[in-house]
Write a protein that holds these residues in place. Structure first.
Motif, PDB file in Angstrom:
ATOM      1  N   ASN A  17      15.513 -24.357  29.985  1.00 48.02           N
ATOM      2  CA  ASN A  17      15.465 -22.897  30.069  1.00 48.02           C
ATOM      3  C   ASN A  17      16.749 -22.285  30.628  1.00 48.02           C
ATOM      4  O   ASN A  17      16.735 -21.572  31.606  1.00 48.02           O
ATOM      5  CB  ASN A  17      14.253 -22.469  30.914  1.00 48.02           C
ATOM      6  N   TYR A  18      17.859 -22.635  30.005  1.00 49.17           N
ATOM      7  CA  TYR A  18      19.106 -21.988  30.397  1.00 49.17           C
ATOM      8  C   TYR A  18      20.053 -21.851  29.207  1.00 49.17           C
ATOM      9  O   TYR A  18      19.941 -22.586  28.231  1.00 49.17           O
ATOM     10  CB  TYR A  18      19.790 -22.728  31.546  1.00 49.17           C
ATOM     11  N   VAL A  19      20.941 -20.906  29.316  1.00 49.11           N
ATOM     12  CA  VAL A  19      22.006 -20.761  28.326  1.00 49.11           C
ATOM     13  C   VAL A  19      23.345 -20.894  29.049  1.00 49.11           C
ATOM     14  O   VAL A  19      23.401 -20.781  30.279  1.00 49.11           O
ATOM     15  CB  VAL A  19      21.964 -19.395  27.591  1.00 49.11           C
ATOM     16  N   PHE A 189      20.119 -19.168  33.989  1.00 51.82           N
ATOM     17  CA  PHE A 189      18.718 -19.591  33.845  1.00 51.82           C
ATOM     18  C   PHE A 189      17.883 -18.455  33.270  1.00 51.82           C
ATOM     19  O   PHE A 189      18.036 -17.293  33.638  1.00 51.82           O
ATOM     20  CB  PHE A 189      18.156 -20.040  35.193  1.00 51.82           C
ATOM     21  N   LEU A 190      17.004 -18.841  32.355  1.00 56.01           N
ATOM     22  CA  LEU A 190      16.122 -17.857  31.727  1.00 56.01           C
ATOM     23  C   LEU A 190      14.759 -17.944  32.405  1.00 56.01           C
ATOM     24  O   LEU A 190      14.423 -18.972  33.003  1.00 56.01           O
ATOM     25  CB  LEU A 190      15.961 -18.164  30.236  1.00 56.01           C
ATOM     26  N   ASP A 191      14.004 -16.876  32.310  1.00 59.01           N
ATOM     27  CA  ASP A 191      12.682 -16.875  32.928  1.00 59.01           C
ATOM     28  C   ASP A 191      11.790 -17.918  32.268  1.00 59.01           C
ATOM     29  O   ASP A 191      11.831 -18.103  31.061  1.00 59.01           O
ATOM     30  CB  ASP A 191      12.026 -15.505  32.776  1.00 59.01           C
ATOM     31  N   GLN A 192      10.996 -18.577  33.081  1.00 58.27           N
ATOM     32  CA  GLN A 192      10.012 -19.529  32.541  1.00 58.27           C
ATOM     33  C   GLN A 192       8.972 -18.737  31.755  1.00 58.27           C
ATOM     34  O   GLN A 192       8.591 -17.651  32.140  1.00 58.27           O
ATOM     35  CB  GLN A 192       9.311 -20.249  33.700  1.00 58.27           C
TER      36      GLN A 192
END
Ligand code: IMP
Ligand code: MG
Length: 193
Positions: A17-19, A189-192
């Motif tokens: 969950n990351y870019v 990090f992107l939200d879960q």
């Protein structure tokens, strides 16, 4: 494979969950490495042999590019210290996992590090290597995050100063991944779900 291509363009998301947002291009890194190598070669111009000590594993790409630009007789050795594990926070406790193969007493040493963050790693390594009585010891770090420093330490040569972001690429990892990116990017990090 396709995820890596996307990441290299700075647009992709891998299976976690990351870019990765592009921070420093491969071209900028190459230009900076050339300049650093020139300055280091001038500094050690009178050496009979420079021992370039790479700190594993994050410096392996940087050291490979750097030594090929050095106009000096040199040897390469490696030292491995304990790392962050799989997180993004420093443990502050530094252990030597793999020591140098060669002796450094009376030699010219260039320590090559990927990132100076809190400074604990470099502080520990410099103390250890200085206790072995090298003739000269200097440090070249690709990246510096001065805002994170907890120990009063600095490298003789710095590639780039960066903000307090967790970065990957050009040898640097997040949980052992993304070392093979040709540029440096910051992890977002992107939200879960
Ligand atoms: P220090 O002991 O806190 O200065 O940490 C230095 C080490 O932590 C570096 O050699 C890196 O391996 C690792 N490190 C620090 N910041 C980052 C980062 O943004 N990405 C990946 N590794 C990092
Ligand atoms: Mg490291």
């Amino acid at each position: 494979m396709s995820g890596q291509v996307n990441q290299a363009k700075g647009t992709g998301m891998n299976h976690d969950n990351y870019v990765i947002d592009k921070l420093i291009s491969a071209k900028s890194i190459a230009a900076r490495v050339e300049t650093l190598a020139r300055e280091i070669s001038e500094h050690f111009a009178d050496t009979d042999k420079l021992i370039v000590v790479g700190l594993l594993r994050g410096s392996f790409v940087f050291i490979a590019d750097l030594v090929r630009e050095l106009g000096l007789p040199c040897e390469v050795d490696f030292l491995e210290t304990s790392s962050y594990g799989n997180g993004t926070e420093s443990s502050r406790e530094v252990r030597i996992l793999k020591d140098l193969r060669g002796e450094i007493q009376g030699r010219d040493i260039l320590v090559v590090e990927d990132i100076v963050d809190t400074g604990h790693t470099l502080n520990h390594v410099i103390k250890l290597l200085k206790s072995r009585n090298p003739k000269r010891l200097e440090v070249c770090a690709l990246l510096d995050k001065p805002s994170r420093r907890e120990v009063d330490i600095s490298a003789s040569w710095i590639g780039f100063e960066i903000p307090d972001k967790f970065v990957v690429g050009y040898g640097i990892d997040y949980a052992q991944r993304n070392r093979n990116l040709d540029h440096i990017g910051s992890v977002r990090f992107l939200d879960q779900k």
